[in-house]
Motif scaffolding. Sequence first.
Motif, PDB file in Angstrom:
ATOM      1  N   LEU A   1      16.317  -0.794  -6.780  1.00 52.52           N
ATOM      2  CA  LEU A   1      14.983  -1.291  -7.139  1.00 52.52           C
ATOM      3  C   LEU A   1      14.324  -2.032  -5.970  1.00 52.52           C
ATOM      4  O   LEU A   1      13.117  -1.889  -5.738  1.00 52.52           O
ATOM      5  CB  LEU A   1      15.064  -2.203  -8.365  1.00 52.52           C
ATOM      6  CG  LEU A   1      15.379  -1.495  -9.685  1.00 52.52           C
ATOM      7  CD1 LEU A   1      15.637  -2.530 -10.775  1.00 52.52           C
ATOM      8  CD2 LEU A   1      14.260  -0.557 -10.072  1.00 52.52           C
ATOM      9  N   MET A   2      15.115  -2.799  -5.236  1.00 53.88           N
ATOM     10  CA  MET A   2      14.567  -3.505  -4.076  1.00 53.88           C
ATOM     11  C   MET A   2      14.119  -2.521  -3.008  1.00 53.88           C
ATOM     12  O   MET A   2      13.066  -2.698  -2.382  1.00 53.88           O
ATOM     13  CB  MET A   2      15.599  -4.488  -3.522  1.00 53.88           C
ATOM     14  CG  MET A   2      15.843  -5.675  -4.433  1.00 53.88           C
ATOM     15  SD  MET A   2      17.121  -6.796  -3.828  1.00 53.88           S
ATOM     16  CE  MET A   2      16.361  -7.405  -2.345  1.00 53.88           C
ATOM     17  N   GLN A   3      14.906  -1.465  -2.816  1.00 57.89           N
ATOM     18  CA  GLN A   3      14.526  -0.439  -1.843  1.00 57.89           C
ATOM     19  C   GLN A   3      13.225   0.242  -2.261  1.00 57.89           C
ATOM     20  O   GLN A   3      12.329   0.436  -1.446  1.00 57.89           O
ATOM     21  CB  GLN A   3      15.640   0.599  -1.718  1.00 57.89           C
ATOM     22  CG  GLN A   3      15.334   1.712  -0.743  1.00 57.89           C
ATOM     23  CD  GLN A   3      16.434   2.750  -0.712  1.00 57.89           C
ATOM     24  OE1 GLN A   3      17.458   2.622  -1.374  1.00 57.89           O
ATOM     25  NE2 GLN A   3      16.228   3.796   0.057  1.00 57.89           N
ATOM     26  N   ARG A   4      13.131   0.590  -3.536  1.00 59.58           N
ATOM     27  CA  ARG A   4      11.898   1.225  -4.029  1.00 59.58           C
ATOM     28  C   ARG A   4      10.700   0.294  -3.882  1.00 59.58           C
ATOM     29  O   ARG A   4       9.614   0.727  -3.513  1.00 59.58           O
ATOM     30  CB  ARG A   4      12.068   1.636  -5.486  1.00 59.58           C
ATOM     31  CG  ARG A   4      12.967   2.817  -5.677  1.00 59.58           C
ATOM     32  CD  ARG A   4      13.037   3.194  -7.138  1.00 59.58           C
ATOM     33  NE  ARG A   4      13.950   4.303  -7.348  1.00 59.58           N
ATOM     34  CZ  ARG A   4      14.277   4.755  -8.542  1.00 59.58           C
ATOM     35  NH1 ARG A   4      13.779   4.186  -9.631  1.00 59.58           N
ATOM     36  NH2 ARG A   4      15.111   5.762  -8.651  1.00 59.58           N
ATOM     37  N   ALA A   5      10.878  -0.972  -4.183  1.00 59.94           N
ATOM     38  CA  ALA A   5       9.779  -1.934  -4.061  1.00 59.94           C
ATOM     39  C   ALA A   5       9.359  -2.077  -2.603  1.00 59.94           C
ATOM     40  O   ALA A   5       8.160  -2.140  -2.303  1.00 59.94           O
ATOM     41  CB  ALA A   5      10.194  -3.287  -4.636  1.00 59.94           C
ATOM     42  N   ALA A   6      10.329  -2.098  -1.704  1.00 55.88           N
ATOM     43  CA  ALA A   6      10.008  -2.208  -0.274  1.00 55.88           C
ATOM     44  C   ALA A   6       9.259  -0.974   0.200  1.00 55.88           C
ATOM     45  O   ALA A   6       8.296  -1.074   0.969  1.00 55.88           O
ATOM     46  CB  ALA A   6      11.278  -2.405   0.538  1.00 55.88           C
ATOM     47  N   GLU A   7       9.677   0.201  -0.261  1.00 58.05           N
ATOM     48  CA  GLU A   7       8.984   1.431   0.112  1.00 58.05           C
ATOM     49  C   GLU A   7       7.562   1.450  -0.433  1.00 58.05           C
ATOM     50  O   GLU A   7       6.630   1.853   0.263  1.00 58.05           O
ATOM     51  CB  GLU A   7       9.760   2.647  -0.388  1.00 58.05           C
ATOM     52  CG  GLU A   7      11.061   2.898   0.357  1.00 58.05           C
ATOM     53  CD  GLU A   7      11.909   3.984  -0.289  1.00 58.05           C
ATOM     54  OE1 GLU A   7      11.506   4.529  -1.339  1.00 58.05           O
ATOM     55  OE2 GLU A   7      12.986   4.274   0.254  1.00 58.05           O
ATOM     56  N   ALA A   8       7.402   1.010  -1.667  1.00 56.72           N
ATOM     57  CA  ALA A   8       6.063   0.971  -2.262  1.00 56.72           C
ATOM     58  C   ALA A   8       5.168  -0.009  -1.509  1.00 56.72           C
ATOM     59  O   ALA A   8       4.001   0.269  -1.259  1.00 56.72           O
ATOM     60  CB  ALA A   8       6.147   0.583  -3.739  1.00 56.72           C
ATOM     61  N   GLU A   9       5.738  -1.142  -1.133  1.00 54.57           N
ATOM     62  CA  GLU A   9       4.966  -2.129  -0.383  1.00 54.57           C
ATOM     63  C   GLU A   9       4.588  -1.579   0.990  1.00 54.57           C
ATOM     64  O   GLU A   9       3.460  -1.760   1.446  1.00 54.57           O
ATOM     65  CB  GLU A   9       5.778  -3.414  -0.228  1.00 54.57           C
ATOM     66  CG  GLU A   9       5.009  -4.547   0.429  1.00 54.57           C
ATOM     67  CD  GLU A   9       5.833  -5.818   0.502  1.00 54.57           C
ATOM     68  OE1 GLU A   9       5.566  -6.616   1.415  1.00 54.57           O
ATOM     69  OE2 GLU A   9       6.720  -6.017  -0.339  1.00 54.57           O
ATOM     70  N   ALA A  10       5.512  -0.877   1.636  1.00 55.85           N
ATOM     71  CA  ALA A  10       5.223  -0.298   2.950  1.00 55.85           C
ATOM     72  C   ALA A  10       4.131   0.759   2.834  1.00 55.85           C
ATOM     73  O   ALA A  10       3.261   0.855   3.707  1.00 55.85           O
ATOM     74  CB  ALA A  10       6.492   0.302   3.543  1.00 55.85           C
ATOM     75  N   ASP A  11       4.164   1.541   1.757  1.00 55.86           N
ATOM     76  CA  ASP A  11       3.124   2.555   1.551  1.00 55.86           C
ATOM     77  C   ASP A  11       1.765   1.903   1.356  1.00 55.86           C
ATOM     78  O   ASP A  11       0.753   2.380   1.869  1.00 55.86           O
ATOM     79  CB  ASP A  11       3.453   3.435   0.344  1.00 55.86           C
ATOM     80  CG  ASP A  11       4.578   4.412   0.629  1.00 55.86           C
ATOM     81  OD1 ASP A  11       4.893   4.629   1.828  1.00 55.86           O
ATOM     82  OD2 ASP A  11       5.140   4.956  -0.338  1.00 55.86           O
TER      83      ASP A  11
END
Length: 68
Positions: free
Chosen positions: A43-53
């Motif tokens: 979930l943290m990885q997905r959140a970081a990816e979403a934030e980077a996008d």
Amino acid sequence: MSDEIRRLEEALADALRTVEELNEVVTDQAGRIELLERRVALLMQRAAEAEADQLSGLPLADQKPPHW
């Protein structure tokens, strides 16, 4: 004297049974904790990816969907 030994043996048997039960609980909890840690990391990885996008400045239509 034999009554004392019998009582001690019974107490030891009860203590061993309790230790075995507690070991099962701890083992089960360790497995659950490991699973939860993996899920949190994902979930943290997905959140970081979403934030980077979002920070990439690309219009929403040009961003890849979260399931990709």
